[in-house]
Design a protein around this motif. Sequence first.
Motif, PDB file in Angstrom:
ATOM      1  N   THR A   1       7.203  -2.448  -0.464  1.00 55.53           N
ATOM      2  CA  THR A   1       7.744  -3.891  -1.478  1.00 55.53           C
ATOM      3  C   THR A   1       7.208  -3.709  -2.710  1.00 55.53           C
ATOM      4  OG1 THR A   1       7.654  -5.096   0.441  1.00 55.53           O
ATOM      5  CG2 THR A   1       7.337  -6.327  -1.436  1.00 55.53           C
ATOM      6  N   ASP A   2       8.259  -4.090  -3.650  1.00 57.51           N
ATOM      7  CA  ASP A   2       7.794  -4.015  -5.159  1.00 57.51           C
ATOM      8  C   ASP A   2       7.487  -5.673  -5.465  1.00 57.51           C
ATOM      9  OD1 ASP A   2       7.965  -4.439  -7.963  1.00 57.51           O
ATOM     10  OD2 ASP A   2       9.379  -2.580  -8.265  1.00 57.51           O
TER      11      ASP A   2
ATOM     12  N   HIS B   1       6.268  -6.941  -7.957  1.00 53.15           N
ATOM     13  CA  HIS B   1       6.728  -7.494  -9.371  1.00 53.15           C
ATOM     14  C   HIS B   1       8.132  -8.078  -9.305  1.00 53.15           C
ATOM     15  CE1 HIS B   1       3.062  -5.244 -10.749  1.00 53.15           C
ATOM     16  NE2 HIS B   1       3.022  -6.037 -11.529  1.00 53.15           N
ATOM     17  N   GLU B   2       8.839  -7.022  -8.569  1.00 48.65           N
ATOM     18  CA  GLU B   2      10.256  -7.717  -8.518  1.00 48.65           C
ATOM     19  C   GLU B   2      10.403  -8.753  -7.408  1.00 48.65           C
ATOM     20  OE1 GLU B   2      13.147  -6.752  -9.569  1.00 48.65           O
ATOM     21  OE2 GLU B   2      12.498  -5.271 -10.727  1.00 48.65           O
TER      22      GLU B   2
END
Length: 223
Positions: free
Chosen positions: A3-4, A6-7
């Motif tokens: 999982t990113d 920040h995105e």
Amino acid sequence: MATDLHELLRSLRVWDPEVTDLPSFEPDTAPATPLPLFTEWFAAAVAAGQTEPHTMSLATSDESGLPDVRIVMLHGADADGWSFASHTGSRKGRHLAARPYAALGFYWPVLGRQVRVRGPVTAAPSAESQGDLHARSTGALAAALTGRQSEVLPSLDDLARASQSAWERASREPEAPVPSWTLYRLRAEDVEFFQGDERRRHVRLRYRRGEDGEEWSRELLWP
């Protein structure tokens, strides 16, 4: 796939109109003292369907002044202060013994509202603390009887055994005493009400207790 973070954060929306209704707030019509307004806002949060509106952040500091925060349950709010409970030997209990001052934070996102409360904290008499505990659920008593809050736990099996024993005693002895269980009261010196606005013209109204301990002053703050 990882999982990113920040995105994910950028994808989130604050105060989505599908789940949030931002009411107007006219500070000129606010009462002279903060408790009636807190009661009004709390009732509005309940009516709006806010989940667990009685939970709040409790911030304390240790002997060295280092801060700590956790979520606890509001047990009441009246002329004596905002109340919550814990074991005296817990981390928060030790903090309050060393530095008897704390801050509370309520957040009700369905209305875009926050309430912040700061002030000195005192412990209620033992009889009152026990009465508060025994007015609660069997589960609350069982949790209190389990004890050892904030101590190092060797394993989840140890917790299961202690909890089972505590549940059995709580069911058998609904008035079982828990000497370390303490009702704490925060006597507010500073209370801020924050009403969010979709154009970011948030309204912040702060109450401050006067030196006489009785009169309150009110002032607006820039958002």
